[in-house]
Design a protein around this motif. Sequence first.
Motif, PDB file in Angstrom:
ATOM      1  N   ILE A 142      39.763  54.086  17.471  1.00  0.00           N
ATOM      2  CA  ILE A 142      40.326  53.266  18.546  1.00  0.00           C
ATOM      3  C   ILE A 142      39.191  52.480  19.186  1.00  0.00           C
ATOM      4  O   ILE A 142      38.225  53.056  19.686  1.00  0.00           O
ATOM      5  CB  ILE A 142      41.037  54.136  19.600  1.00  0.00           C
ATOM      6  CG1 ILE A 142      42.180  54.920  18.953  1.00  0.00           C
ATOM      7  CG2 ILE A 142      41.559  53.278  20.745  1.00  0.00           C
ATOM      8  CD1 ILE A 142      42.847  55.913  19.887  1.00  0.00           C
ATOM      9  N   LEU A 143      39.315  51.160  19.172  1.00  0.00           N
ATOM     10  CA  LEU A 143      38.319  50.265  19.760  1.00  0.00           C
ATOM     11  C   LEU A 143      38.885  49.762  21.087  1.00  0.00           C
ATOM     12  O   LEU A 143      39.794  48.930  21.110  1.00  0.00           O
ATOM     13  CB  LEU A 143      38.023  49.084  18.832  1.00  0.00           C
ATOM     14  CG  LEU A 143      37.141  49.331  17.604  1.00  0.00           C
ATOM     15  CD1 LEU A 143      37.740  50.358  16.656  1.00  0.00           C
ATOM     16  CD2 LEU A 143      36.886  48.026  16.867  1.00  0.00           C
ATOM     17  N   ASN A 144      38.359  50.290  22.175  1.00  0.00           N
ATOM     18  CA  ASN A 144      38.885  49.957  23.498  1.00  0.00           C
ATOM     19  C   ASN A 144      38.091  48.844  24.148  1.00  0.00           C
ATOM     20  O   ASN A 144      36.861  48.859  24.151  1.00  0.00           O
ATOM     21  CB  ASN A 144      38.839  51.198  24.397  1.00  0.00           C
ATOM     22  CG  ASN A 144      39.271  50.883  25.811  1.00  0.00           C
ATOM     23  OD1 ASN A 144      40.452  50.756  26.098  1.00  0.00           O
ATOM     24  ND2 ASN A 144      38.302  50.734  26.716  1.00  0.00           N
ATOM     25  N   PHE A 145      38.809  47.874  24.719  1.00  0.00           N
ATOM     26  CA  PHE A 145      38.193  46.796  25.479  1.00  0.00           C
ATOM     27  C   PHE A 145      38.706  46.868  26.915  1.00  0.00           C
ATOM     28  O   PHE A 145      39.810  46.413  27.206  1.00  0.00           O
ATOM     29  CB  PHE A 145      38.540  45.438  24.868  1.00  0.00           C
ATOM     30  CG  PHE A 145      37.964  45.193  23.501  1.00  0.00           C
ATOM     31  CD1 PHE A 145      36.735  44.565  23.340  1.00  0.00           C
ATOM     32  CD2 PHE A 145      38.661  45.588  22.362  1.00  0.00           C
ATOM     33  CE1 PHE A 145      36.211  44.339  22.070  1.00  0.00           C
ATOM     34  CE2 PHE A 145      38.147  45.356  21.096  1.00  0.00           C
ATOM     35  CZ  PHE A 145      36.921  44.739  20.942  1.00  0.00           C
ATOM     36  N   GLY A 146      37.941  47.483  27.816  1.00  0.00           N
ATOM     37  CA  GLY A 146      38.298  47.409  29.216  1.00  0.00           C
ATOM     38  C   GLY A 146      38.963  48.636  29.795  1.00  0.00           C
ATOM     39  O   GLY A 146      38.676  49.780  29.428  1.00  0.00           O
ATOM     40  N   THR A 147      39.921  48.389  30.696  1.00  0.00           N
ATOM     41  CA  THR A 147      40.360  49.396  31.660  1.00  0.00           C
ATOM     42  C   THR A 147      41.342  50.430  31.141  1.00  0.00           C
ATOM     43  O   THR A 147      41.704  51.347  31.876  1.00  0.00           O
ATOM     44  CB  THR A 147      40.999  48.695  32.860  1.00  0.00           C
ATOM     45  OG1 THR A 147      42.036  47.836  32.399  1.00  0.00           O
ATOM     46  CG2 THR A 147      39.977  47.866  33.601  1.00  0.00           C
ATOM     47  N   LEU A 148      41.802  50.308  29.914  1.00  0.00           N
ATOM     48  CA  LEU A 148      42.726  51.300  29.368  1.00  0.00           C
ATOM     49  C   LEU A 148      41.991  52.476  28.722  1.00  0.00           C
ATOM     50  O   LEU A 148      42.592  53.252  27.974  1.00  0.00           O
ATOM     51  CB  LEU A 148      43.669  50.654  28.347  1.00  0.00           C
ATOM     52  CG  LEU A 148      44.647  49.622  28.920  1.00  0.00           C
ATOM     53  CD1 LEU A 148      45.456  48.962  27.807  1.00  0.00           C
ATOM     54  CD2 LEU A 148      45.589  50.260  29.944  1.00  0.00           C
ATOM     55  N   LEU A 149      40.718  52.639  29.041  1.00  0.00           N
ATOM     56  CA  LEU A 149      39.928  53.707  28.415  1.00  0.00           C
ATOM     57  C   LEU A 149      40.485  55.097  28.685  1.00  0.00           C
ATOM     58  O   LEU A 149      40.524  55.926  27.770  1.00  0.00           O
ATOM     59  CB  LEU A 149      38.467  53.615  28.854  1.00  0.00           C
ATOM     60  CG  LEU A 149      37.518  54.604  28.182  1.00  0.00           C
ATOM     61  CD1 LEU A 149      37.478  54.391  26.671  1.00  0.00           C
ATOM     62  CD2 LEU A 149      36.113  54.491  28.768  1.00  0.00           C
ATOM     63  N   PRO A 150      40.933  55.444  29.906  1.00  0.00           N
ATOM     64  CA  PRO A 150      41.496  56.790  30.094  1.00  0.00           C
ATOM     65  C   PRO A 150      42.704  57.048  29.203  1.00  0.00           C
ATOM     66  O   PRO A 150      42.845  58.152  28.648  1.00  0.00           O
ATOM     67  CB  PRO A 150      41.882  56.800  31.581  1.00  0.00           C
ATOM     68  CG  PRO A 150      40.989  55.790  32.215  1.00  0.00           C
ATOM     69  CD  PRO A 150      40.829  54.709  31.191  1.00  0.00           C
ATOM     70  N   GLU A 151      43.567  56.049  29.052  1.00  0.00           N
ATOM     71  CA  GLU A 151      44.725  56.197  28.155  1.00  0.00           C
ATOM     72  C   GLU A 151      44.265  56.337  26.708  1.00  0.00           C
ATOM     73  O   GLU A 151      44.774  57.164  25.942  1.00  0.00           O
ATOM     74  CB  GLU A 151      45.653  54.985  28.307  1.00  0.00           C
ATOM     75  CG  GLU A 151      46.392  54.917  29.631  1.00  0.00           C
ATOM     76  CD  GLU A 151      45.558  54.409  30.784  1.00  0.00           C
ATOM     77  OE1 GLU A 151      46.044  54.425  31.927  1.00  0.00           O
ATOM     78  OE2 GLU A 151      44.405  53.978  30.559  1.00  0.00           O
ATOM     79  N   ALA A 152      43.274  55.518  26.330  1.00  0.00           N
ATOM     80  CA  ALA A 152      42.744  55.589  24.968  1.00  0.00           C
ATOM     81  C   ALA A 152      42.124  56.954  24.687  1.00  0.00           C
ATOM     82  O   ALA A 152      42.269  57.500  23.588  1.00  0.00           O
ATOM     83  CB  ALA A 152      41.713  54.486  24.759  1.00  0.00           C
TER      84      ALA A 152
END
Length: 255
Positions: A142-152
């Motif tokens: 999963i490559l996360n960009f920004g503020t959805l990191l807790p969900e990711a």
Amino acid sequence: AIAEQHPVTFAAGLAIGGYKPVVAIYSTFLQRAYDQLIHDVAIQKLPVLFAIDRGGIVGADGQTHQGAFDIAFLRCIPNMVIMTPSDENECRQMLYTGYHHDSGPSAVRYPRGSGTGAALEPLASLPLGKGRTLREGSGLAILNFGTLLPEAAAVAEALNATLVDMRFVKPLDDALILELAASHDALITLEEGAIKGGAGSGVNELLMAKRRPVPVLNIGLPDAFIPQGTQDEIRADYLLDAAGIRQQIETWLAQ
């Protein structure tokens, strides 16, 4: 508000005069100054920092303030550096990095709302275009960009996926993406912005250019105007909460 062309051009003049201007502006308001951003700032490679508030879903600010498009419309501009912080500490470090970036304009896009409670570290410039691996898994990355990191992070734990906080939309961490493509069965990109032309599109373009035939699922905001609603309501409606992200991934894998 409604006079955004002026401060962007004014910032360009300040930069030419040797200052380090910061343009603090909403994502949707920057749309009004797009011409000035390109012609007055980017063409001249001026060191103007754009602190972009209301990036992503905005809740009570309403439909006209949904920050869906800034990543997509900034990504195509030459000489731009685009950063997507995942918490308040990352936001501070990126604002510091952008302020000390001298070879062109930079942008830090952050959401409306409160921080996550992250510990604040001493300010230091981040290496441009470098992501960070937060969890080692297998099969999926999963490559996360920004503020959805807790969900990711919750989804990565549930699916035993590798989790990477990409930090930079431009320049992308090409080496890290290609390494993940070689060592995983599929990649998931995640952003709270328009899928079309967004950060995930940049990942797709890199993989196509390098002829890496790995499946990619881009998760973000759809090709539609986002209606009024709280941040939690909109994220749930568009499957951008942890349950929705996992549902999108599992449905895609099952097809």
